[in-house]
Design a protein around this motif. Structure first.
Motif, PDB file in Angstrom:
ATOM      1  N   THR A  69       0.824  -1.208   0.000  1.00 50.69           N
ATOM      2  CA  THR A  69       0.000   0.000   0.000  1.00 50.69           C
ATOM      3  C   THR A  69       0.862   1.265   0.000  1.00 50.69           C
ATOM      4  N   LEU A  70       0.259   2.340  -0.464  1.00 53.46           N
ATOM      5  CA  LEU A  70       0.846   3.671  -0.414  1.00 53.46           C
ATOM      6  C   LEU A  70      -0.119   4.571   0.352  1.00 53.46           C
ATOM      7  N   ALA A  71       0.419   5.474   1.157  1.00 50.65           N
ATOM      8  CA  ALA A  71      -0.421   6.416   1.897  1.00 50.65           C
ATOM      9  C   ALA A  71      -0.613   7.681   1.071  1.00 50.65           C
ATOM     10  N   LEU A  72      -1.851   8.157   1.002  1.00 50.37           N
ATOM     11  CA  LEU A  72      -2.164   9.390   0.286  1.00 50.37           C
ATOM     12  C   LEU A  72      -2.779  10.377   1.279  1.00 50.37           C
ATOM     13  N   ASN A  90      -5.209   6.546  -7.551  1.00 51.02           N
ATOM     14  CA  ASN A  90      -5.548   5.150  -7.294  1.00 51.02           C
ATOM     15  C   ASN A  90      -5.355   4.296  -8.541  1.00 51.02           C
ATOM     16  N   LEU A  91      -5.786   4.805  -9.691  1.00 54.94           N
ATOM     17  CA  LEU A  91      -5.610   4.060 -10.939  1.00 54.94           C
ATOM     18  C   LEU A  91      -4.132   3.840 -11.245  1.00 54.94           C
ATOM     19  N   HIS A  99      -2.076  -0.464  -3.541  1.00 57.02           N
ATOM     20  CA  HIS A  99      -3.354   0.086  -3.118  1.00 57.02           C
ATOM     21  C   HIS A  99      -3.100   1.360  -2.320  1.00 57.02           C
ATOM     22  N   LEU A 100      -4.106   2.234  -2.264  1.00 58.48           N
ATOM     23  CA  LEU A 100      -3.966   3.499  -1.546  1.00 58.48           C
ATOM     24  C   LEU A 100      -4.660   3.444  -0.194  1.00 58.48           C
ATOM     25  N   LEU A 101      -3.983   3.944   0.825  1.00 59.60           N
ATOM     26  CA  LEU A 101      -4.608   4.239   2.118  1.00 59.60           C
ATOM     27  C   LEU A 101      -4.762   5.759   2.173  1.00 59.60           C
ATOM     28  N   VAL A 102      -5.997   6.233   2.235  1.00 62.53           N
ATOM     29  CA  VAL A 102      -6.258   7.667   2.119  1.00 62.53           C
ATOM     30  C   VAL A 102      -6.530   8.275   3.489  1.00 62.53           C
ATOM     31  N   CYS A 103      -5.854   9.377   3.754  1.00 59.71           N
ATOM     32  CA  CYS A 103      -6.103  10.152   4.989  1.00 59.71           C
ATOM     33  C   CYS A 103      -6.610  11.529   4.601  1.00 59.71           C
TER      34      CYS A 103
END
Length: 348
Positions: A69-72, A90-91, A99-103
């Protein structure tokens, strides 16, 4: 593995037992690694599907020392710019099998700080910040010093770069394009509403406004300017205040689309017809700018490109193919003329 509902009780050991193979074999099949016969691979996948098994990403991250995952980091998810940015990011992340982890910090530094403390370097291998307006730069630098890859996208000042890899666009050029359009239409009494402090995140856009005003020999007046927050509501209040104080204005430059839409509503409530009595121009080109009536004339910035290049740069940084001084420039902003601007009534 898609038709069977997720079963949180199912474990990789259950799949291995039912398929008659080892846990390592199940792991290799699910990750596409190792030498596994086609018959075994098919049996493992069918068993996992039947049991509703999904890999535990947290456990995988702890075991392997890396996360898929990557943090956004976003400033305000209710601002339409950020969902557009997040969708493109995300695309691009999926293209890199991430995958994105969104904050959503909601403009609160503490919200972002807590997220970074819990996620960066553990559940996420890297951090992409969609502009750093709500996060102290020294905090991002500390992450970088800990060896956690950090990239800032939507960096607005290409002549004043951070000590962090970034994706930048020329916000000053965007401000110039917007105000040049008003001047070319014949406007001389032009106000400005900026969605940040004077030297804040929209400072480059404001500098572009000032440069064009000086070049056109129009002396900018503090009475014709308002500095507020980047939201529809604050744009509405600033627009109402400015137009009430300076009813002779024929045009207003707004530094971002969302407050510009608020200004359009304020003008309507005060009896102005846009663009017959008042022209309004902005920057960004979010989807509601195309849907408003009249449509909002704006300077489009490369939102999707900044998101895609931000993710790509982060992946390159994580792989050691980019450095902490890497800067990626995007396409130049472009003027999109719609129905909110016209020549001033007197010249017509």
């Amino acid at each position: 593995m898609s038709s069977k509902p997720f079963n949180p009780a199912a474990t990789i050991k259950d799949v291995a037992a039912q398929a008659g193979v080892s846990v390592m074999t199940v792991s290799n099949v699910l990750r596409g690694r190792g030498r596994v016969s086609e018959e075994t691979r098919k049996r493992v996948l069918e068993t996992a599907e039947r049991q509703g098994y999904r890999p535990n990403l947290t456990a995988r991250a702890l075991v392997e020392g890396k996360a898929p995952t990557l943090a956004l980091m976003l400033s305000c998810i209710t601002n339409p710019f950020y969902p557009e940015f997040a969708l493109a990011a995300n695309l691009e992340a999926l293209r890199h099998e991430r995958h994105l982890l969104v904050c959503n910090t909601d403009h609160e530094p503490d919200g972002g700080s807590g997220f970074l403390e819990q996620v960066a370097g553990s559940l996420s291998d890297g951090v992409l910040v969609a502009n750093n307006g709500d996060l102290p730069m020294d905090e991002l630098l500390r992450l970088q010093e800990r060896g956690i890859p950090v990239v800032i996208s939507v960096w607005e000042l290409p002549d004043d770069l951070p000590d962090i890899p970034c994706v930048t666009f020329d916000s000053k050029a965007a401000g110039k394009l917007a105000v040049e359009h008003l001047v070319e239409l014949g406007h001389r009494r032009i106000g400005a509403i900026i969605g940040s402090p004077k030297h804040g995140i929209h400072g480059g856009r404001y500098a572009g406004f000032r440069d064009v005003m000086r070049a056109a020999k129009i002396k900018p007046s503090a009475a014709d300017e308002r500095f507020t927050k980047d939201s529809f509501e604050h744009g509405y209040e600033a627009g109402k205040d400015l137009l009430s104080a300076r009813p002779d204005l024929t045009a207003i430059f707004v530094s971002n689309d969302l407050p510009a839409l608020g200004v359009m509503n304020a003008a309507s409530d005060l009896g102005y017809s846009v663009p017959d009595d008042l022209s309004i121009v902005s920057i960004t080109d979010i989807i509601p700018a195309r849907q408003s009536r009249p449509g909002l004339t704006t300077v489009a910035i490369p939102t999707a490109e900044m998101a895609e290049k931000g993710v790509s740069l982060l992946v390159e940084l994580m792989a050691g193919r980019a450095t902490e001084s890497t800067v990626v420039h995007t396409s130049p902003p472009t003027l999109v003329v719609r129905g909110s601007t016209a020549a001033p009534a007197a010249s017509r």
